[in-house]
Design a protein around this motif. Structure first.
Motif, PDB file in Angstrom:
ATOM      1  N   ASP A 459       0.950  -0.966  -0.092  1.00  0.00           N
ATOM      2  CA  ASP A 459      -0.014  -0.066   0.041  1.00  0.00           C
ATOM      3  C   ASP A 459       0.732   1.408  -0.057  1.00  0.00           C
ATOM      4  OD1 ASP A 459      -2.295   1.221  -0.075  1.00  0.00           O
ATOM      5  OD2 ASP A 459      -2.581   1.366   2.046  1.00  0.00           O
ATOM      6  N   MET A 460       1.749   1.352  -1.046  1.00  0.00           N
ATOM      7  CA  MET A 460       2.719   2.683  -0.990  1.00  0.00           C
ATOM      8  C   MET A 460       1.892   3.555  -1.855  1.00  0.00           C
ATOM      9  SD  MET A 460       6.496   2.926  -2.880  1.00  0.00           S
ATOM     10  CE  MET A 460       7.130   2.232  -1.400  1.00  0.00           C
ATOM     11  N   ASN A 461       2.047   4.763  -1.469  1.00  0.00           N
ATOM     12  CA  ASN A 461       1.376   6.019  -1.830  1.00  0.00           C
ATOM     13  C   ASN A 461       2.802   6.856  -2.002  1.00  0.00           C
ATOM     14  OD1 ASN A 461      -1.634   5.605  -2.231  1.00  0.00           O
ATOM     15  ND2 ASN A 461      -0.900   5.046  -0.274  1.00  0.00           N
ATOM     16  N   LEU A 462       3.008   7.694  -3.478  1.00  0.00           N
ATOM     17  CA  LEU A 462       4.163   8.537  -3.639  1.00  0.00           C
ATOM     18  C   LEU A 462       3.662   9.292  -4.635  1.00  0.00           C
ATOM     19  CD1 LEU A 462       6.962   9.474  -3.369  1.00  0.00           C
ATOM     20  CD2 LEU A 462       7.543   7.520  -4.641  1.00  0.00           C
ATOM     21  N   VAL A 463       3.868  10.483  -4.641  1.00  0.00           N
ATOM     22  CA  VAL A 463       3.628  11.559  -5.705  1.00  0.00           C
ATOM     23  C   VAL A 463       5.183  12.196  -6.026  1.00  0.00           C
ATOM     24  CG1 VAL A 463       2.448  13.577  -6.863  1.00  0.00           C
ATOM     25  CG2 VAL A 463       1.390  11.898  -5.318  1.00  0.00           C
ATOM     26  N   ALA A 464       5.374  12.180  -7.206  1.00  0.00           N
ATOM     27  CA  ALA A 464       6.820  12.881  -7.678  1.00  0.00           C
ATOM     28  C   ALA A 464       6.247  14.125  -8.685  1.00  0.00           C
ATOM     29  CB  ALA A 464       7.707  11.936  -8.519  1.00  0.00           C
ATOM     30  N   ALA A 465       6.124  15.107  -8.056  1.00  0.00           N
ATOM     31  CA  ALA A 465       5.739  16.434  -8.796  1.00  0.00           C
ATOM     32  C   ALA A 465       6.673  16.642  -9.965  1.00  0.00           C
ATOM     33  CB  ALA A 465       5.810  17.769  -7.982  1.00  0.00           C
ATOM     34  N   PRO A 466       6.120  17.221 -11.137  1.00  0.00           N
ATOM     35  CA  PRO A 466       6.973  17.641 -12.308  1.00  0.00           C
ATOM     36  C   PRO A 466       8.140  18.320 -12.148  1.00  0.00           C
ATOM     37  CG  PRO A 466       4.657  17.849 -12.750  1.00  0.00           C
ATOM     38  CD  PRO A 466       4.736  17.619 -11.334  1.00  0.00           C
ATOM     39  N   GLY A 467       9.178  17.881 -12.749  1.00  0.00           N
ATOM     40  CA  GLY A 467      10.571  18.751 -12.489  1.00  0.00           C
ATOM     41  C   GLY A 467      11.326  18.364 -11.023  1.00  0.00           C
ATOM     42  N   SER A 468      10.454  17.721  -9.928  1.00  0.00           N
ATOM     43  CA  SER A 468      11.235  17.281  -8.787  1.00  0.00           C
ATOM     44  C   SER A 468      12.315  16.325  -8.856  1.00  0.00           C
ATOM     45  CB  SER A 468      10.071  17.220  -7.887  1.00  0.00           C
ATOM     46  OG  SER A 468       9.624  15.829  -8.031  1.00  0.00           O
ATOM     47  N   THR A 469      13.163  16.540  -7.617  1.00  0.00           N
ATOM     48  CA  THR A 469      14.065  15.204  -7.537  1.00  0.00           C
ATOM     49  C   THR A 469      13.642  14.553  -6.297  1.00  0.00           C
ATOM     50  OG1 THR A 469      15.821  16.733  -8.617  1.00  0.00           O
ATOM     51  CG2 THR A 469      16.615  14.848  -6.983  1.00  0.00           C
ATOM     52  N   VAL A 470      13.608  13.215  -6.335  1.00  0.00           N
ATOM     53  CA  VAL A 470      13.029  12.565  -5.349  1.00  0.00           C
ATOM     54  C   VAL A 470      14.319  11.498  -5.059  1.00  0.00           C
ATOM     55  CG1 VAL A 470      11.545  10.637  -4.652  1.00  0.00           C
ATOM     56  CG2 VAL A 470      10.520  12.410  -6.224  1.00  0.00           C
ATOM     57  N   ALA A 471      14.782  11.557  -3.877  1.00  0.00           N
ATOM     58  CA  ALA A 471      16.076  10.794  -3.537  1.00  0.00           C
ATOM     59  C   ALA A 471      15.337   9.568  -2.599  1.00  0.00           C
ATOM     60  CB  ALA A 471      16.887  11.678  -2.650  1.00  0.00           C
ATOM     61  N   ILE A 472      16.001   8.447  -2.767  1.00  0.00           N
ATOM     62  CA  ILE A 472      15.581   7.269  -2.056  1.00  0.00           C
ATOM     63  C   ILE A 472      16.668   6.536  -1.299  1.00  0.00           C
ATOM     64  CG2 ILE A 472      14.537   5.074  -2.322  1.00  0.00           C
ATOM     65  CD1 ILE A 472      13.536   5.852  -5.045  1.00  0.00           C
ATOM     66  N   VAL A 473      16.465   6.390  -0.074  1.00  0.00           N
ATOM     67  CA  VAL A 473      17.553   6.064   0.675  1.00  0.00           C
ATOM     68  C   VAL A 473      16.903   5.074   1.791  1.00  0.00           C
ATOM     69  CG1 VAL A 473      18.846   8.467   0.812  1.00  0.00           C
ATOM     70  CG2 VAL A 473      17.344   7.641   2.668  1.00  0.00           C
ATOM     71  N   GLY A 474      17.736   4.341   2.138  1.00  0.00           N
ATOM     72  CA  GLY A 474      17.524   3.203   3.149  1.00  0.00           C
ATOM     73  C   GLY A 474      18.742   2.162   3.071  1.00  0.00           C
ATOM     74  N   PRO A 475      18.486   1.302   4.203  1.00  0.00           N
ATOM     75  CA  PRO A 475      19.633   0.185   4.211  1.00  0.00           C
ATOM     76  C   PRO A 475      19.420  -0.849   3.043  1.00  0.00           C
ATOM     77  CG  PRO A 475      17.499  -0.164   5.976  1.00  0.00           C
ATOM     78  CD  PRO A 475      17.303   1.133   5.089  1.00  0.00           C
ATOM     79  N   THR A 476      20.404  -1.646   2.972  1.00  0.00           N
ATOM     80  CA  THR A 476      20.613  -2.652   1.937  1.00  0.00           C
ATOM     81  C   THR A 476      19.316  -3.795   2.167  1.00  0.00           C
ATOM     82  OG1 THR A 476      22.747  -2.559   1.781  1.00  0.00           O
ATOM     83  CG2 THR A 476      21.646  -4.768   0.861  1.00  0.00           C
ATOM     84  N   GLY A 477      18.546  -3.909   1.143  1.00  0.00           N
ATOM     85  CA  GLY A 477      17.279  -4.732   1.075  1.00  0.00           C
ATOM     86  C   GLY A 477      16.042  -4.087   1.470  1.00  0.00           C
ATOM     87  N   ALA A 478      15.966  -2.738   1.424  1.00  0.00           N
ATOM     88  CA  ALA A 478      15.056  -1.910   1.859  1.00  0.00           C
ATOM     89  C   ALA A 478      13.947  -1.915   0.762  1.00  0.00           C
ATOM     90  CB  ALA A 478      15.295  -0.607   2.409  1.00  0.00           C
ATOM     91  N   GLY A 479      14.530  -2.146  -0.587  1.00  0.00           N
ATOM     92  CA  GLY A 479      13.313  -2.185  -1.660  1.00  0.00           C
ATOM     93  C   GLY A 479      13.462  -0.923  -2.560  1.00  0.00           C
ATOM     94  N   LYS A 480      14.632  -0.128  -2.511  1.00  0.00           N
ATOM     95  CA  LYS A 480      14.819   0.951  -3.295  1.00  0.00           C
ATOM     96  C   LYS A 480      14.863   0.891  -4.685  1.00  0.00           C
ATOM     97  CE  LYS A 480      18.881   1.868  -1.161  1.00  0.00           C
ATOM     98  NZ  LYS A 480      18.772   0.744  -0.200  1.00  0.00           N
ATOM     99  N   THR A 481      15.776  -0.362  -4.949  1.00  0.00           N
ATOM    100  CA  THR A 481      15.687  -0.598  -6.681  1.00  0.00           C
ATOM    101  C   THR A 481      14.728  -1.389  -7.022  1.00  0.00           C
ATOM    102  OG1 THR A 481      18.319  -0.686  -6.230  1.00  0.00           O
ATOM    103  CG2 THR A 481      17.320  -1.695  -8.263  1.00  0.00           C
ATOM    104  N   THR A 482      14.034  -2.114  -6.026  1.00  0.00           N
ATOM    105  CA  THR A 482      12.557  -2.515  -6.613  1.00  0.00           C
ATOM    106  C   THR A 482      11.622  -1.637  -6.767  1.00  0.00           C
ATOM    107  OG1 THR A 482      13.003  -4.514  -5.168  1.00  0.00           O
ATOM    108  CG2 THR A 482      10.744  -3.822  -5.673  1.00  0.00           C
TER     109      THR A 482
END
Length: 685
Positions: A459-482
């Motif tokens: 149940d993930m909800n996320l909005v990346a606005a036009p022109g924005s930069t969204v950084a994704i951080v977290g420990p290994t295996g958190a699902g960032k690349t997924t």
């Protein structure tokens, strides 16, 4: 670079990977029961490494062989032509011994007639022999076609020999034509099979390659394909000729002597029984042989790709041991397969020799009894050899055929693998001008899991606005690349939807979606070609000025001029003639040139030095202008200026906000930040 420019992973033995693990996500231990590696396209994309799939259940021989032969259906006309040519060639070939036997009769009966009194009739000679008590000789002469005192008819003998010569020449001509036509049909069939495999690879989902070692896939596409080609080339023509020869010889033998023909036919059930018994044992060994060939290739490719790390960690002995183990398995399977199948040929020859002796004995008695002419026995002995030879050839082809069918099973297993879901029939597309302000990308109640019993994103909800930069951080295996894989539709979500400018990405074609995205990965991928060509890979129609502008903006132009041939410098397959940082800059220039609406940066500056990183960060700022950017980062110093920072743990977003807001909150991001920057200070103190 565009989304289709999936990076290849430099593989090293699993034992070495365990010591130097630092990638995005860890690979599962079993591709069948665990989720594929969450390494993204750059960590196991097409031909990417991964855990080996469980061995496929071998198909039975006949269905696999039938399916392989079925690939010849588009070549119906050539195959029919080949069959006609083979029939004509075999007819000419099997008539030869009959004519030669007639030549023997002319010589033998001519010699016998020369010893008889001229002017007498054959019946008078026979009666005289019977009267003198030479009944056996009388029976022999009565079976002959001769005129007493005539001698050898050399004219008739010359005509017979000329006829044999013509027959064998015509037989060779038709067999050559047969081979020529069949060769074209087989090569076209293999060409289509290779094309089908190539097309299939492009339709396979990323999870297939995440669960299959790169060397194993390459072995199926190359080694197994070549083996199938060789098998078809060497067996089809010979098999067709052998079967037709057996039929033709049987017909000719029955026209000469039904009794001797029945003696010869004893070979058929014996050879069939021997072939079936041996083939059943050897087929399993051939399947194992090509399975171990693929595993050995995967081991070699993995070891030599990570050769430097193997040396660094001193694991040569372990690698050699693993290689020797796989090599020994292949040796045992190959030796067993070839040895067992090789028994067929000697067995066929032994049975053929027994039949030859039986024909010689029975035929001699029939000649002595006057029921058969000497030339007919000689012809029959030749036919017995012609009859045994194709049976022996069929036996000797068993190992080739079984090997080829075993390889075809592996190819068919790839062709039968589950494909990506098809694109929608009436696809939608975005109508917003991406250059005006970038794209809006949103996750709406998205859930995803690799394995049904192991939730990852819920149940993930996320909005990346036009022109924005969204950084994704977290420990290994958190699902960032997924998360990135879901954006690119390398994997399909289980529920919810992802929208691009308000359009559900599932309703778009993959090509349309990915053409709007660019990706720069931690592991660079460059192909053998010039630097100019590698940059232009992101947009092939780009002009020279645009290529130079992208190179200048990303600081590629600074080091290119120091190379002997500048932009025309040819990179090898590993791009070893430029440094790791320079390779990274080229991939960034490729993405810059592609002008994507959505930019994905996965540790894109990890391979550049500190000074170059500052320059690249400036280039990235220009690159991200009017583009929606997703930045996966471990070094938190590189994403301080991101509009939104997402902190992920166990597939969920636990925090989001700006750099200052998250530090002030003192939560998960604060802990990650301090873990990176406080530890060095503590050590200095």
């Amino acid at each position: 670079m565009t989304a289709r420019d999936d990076n290849e992973e430099a593989l090293v033995p699993a034992s070495v990977q365990a010591e130097v693990a630092g990638g995005e996500e860890a690979a599962p231990s079993s591709a069948a029961a665990q989720p594929p590696r969450q390494g993204g396209p750059g960590r196991g994309g097409p031909f990417g490494g991964g855990a080996s799939l469980p061995a496929e259940k071998p198909m039975t021989f006949l269905p696999s062989a039938k399916r392989l032969i079925g690939r010849l259906k588009p070549e119906r006309v050539p195959v029919i032509t080949v069959t006609i040519l083979a029939i004509i060639g075999v007819v000419f070939s099997v008539l030869g011994p009959k004519l030669l036997g007639e030549g023997t009769n002319i010589i033998f009966e001519g010699v016998v007639s020369a010893q008889m009194p001229a002017g007498a009739t054959k019946q008078q000679v026979v009666d005289q022999l019977r009267a003198s008590g030479n009944t056996q000789q009388a029976d022999m002469v009565s079976a002959m076609n001769l005129t007493p005192g005539q001698g050898v008819d050399f004219h008739a003998l010359a005509m017979v020999l000329l006829g044999v010569l013509v027959l064998y020449l015509l037989s060779s001509l038709f067999q050559w034509l047969q081979g020529y036509v069949l060769n074209g049909a087989i090569q076209r069939t293999v060409f289509r099979l290779r094309s089908d495999v190539e097309d299939k690879i492009n339709r396979l989902p990323l999870k297939y390659f995440d669960g299959m070692q790169r060397g194993e896939v390459l072995s199926r596409v190359t080694n197994d394909m070549d083996n199938v080609s060789q098998t078809l080339q060497q067996t089809l023509s010979q098999m067709l000729t052998s079967i037709l020869t057996v039929v033709g010889v049987v017909v000719m033998m029955f026209t000469i002597s039904p009794l001797l023909a029945l003696v010869a036919l004893v070979t058929v059930p014996l050879t069939t029984l021997v072939t079936v018994v041996i083939a059943k044992r050897s087929q399993k060994m051939f399947v194992s042989q090509w399975k171990y060939t693929g595993e050995l290739n995967a081991r070699i490719e993995e070891t030599f790709t990570g050769h430097a790390l193997v040396k660094v960690f001193g694991r040569q002995r372990e690698v050699d041991g693993l290689f020797d183990a796989k090599n020994d398995e292949l040796f045992r399977a190959s030796f067993g397969a070839q040895f067992v199948s090789g028994i067929i040929m000697p067995a066929m020859m032994f049975i053929g020799n027994l039949v030859y002796v039986a024909i010689a004995v029975v035929g001699g008695l029939m000649v002595a009894g006057g029921t058969l002419r000497l030339g007919d026995v000689q012809a029959f002995i030749q036919y017995s050899r012609q009859f045994a030879q194709p049976l022996s050839q069929l036996g000797s082809m068993a190992n080739l055929l079984q090997s080829g069918v075993a390889s075809s099973e592996r190819i068919f297993a790839l062709l039968d693998a589950e494909e990506e879901s098809p694109d929608p029939v009436d696809p939608q597309t975005t109508t917003v001008d991406d250059d005006a302000g970038g794209a809006r990308l949103a996750f709406e109640h998205v859930s995803f899991r690799y394995a049904a019993d192991k939730p990852l994103i819920e149940d993930m909800n996320l909005v990346a606005a036009p022109g924005s930069t969204v950084a994704i951080v977290g420990p290994t295996g958190a699902g960032k690349t997924t998360l990135v894989n879901l954006i690119m539709r390398f994997y399909e979500i289980d529920s919810g939807r992802i929208t691009l400018n308000g359009v559900d990405t599932a309703t778009m074609t993959r090509d349309d979606l990915r053409s709007r995205m660019g990706m720069v990965l931690q592991d660079t991928w460059l192909f053998g070609g010039t630097i100019r060509e590698n940059i232009a890979y992101g947009r092939p129609d780009a002009s020279e000025e645009e290529i130079r502008a992208a190179a200048v903006a990303t600081y590629v132009d600074r080091f290119v001029h120091s190379l002997p041939d500048g932009y025309d410098t040819v990179l090898d397959d590993e791009a070893g003639n430029i440094s790791a940082g320079e390779r990274q800059l080229v991939t960034i220039a490729r993405a810059f040139l592609a002008r994507p609406s959505v930019l994905i940066l996965d540790e894109a500056t990890s391979s550049v030095d500190t000074r170059t990183e500052v320059l690249v960060q400036q280039a990235m700022s220009a690159l991200r202008t009017n583009r929606t950017s997703f930045v996966i980062a471990h070094r938190l110093s590189t994403i301080r200026d991101a509009d939104v920072i997402l902190v992920m743990e166990d597939g969920s977003i636990v925090e989001q906000g700006s750099h200052a807001e998250l530090l002030a909150a003192g939560g998960a991001y604060y802990s990650l930040y301090n873990a990176q920057f406080q530890a060095p200070v503590d050590e200095q103190v």
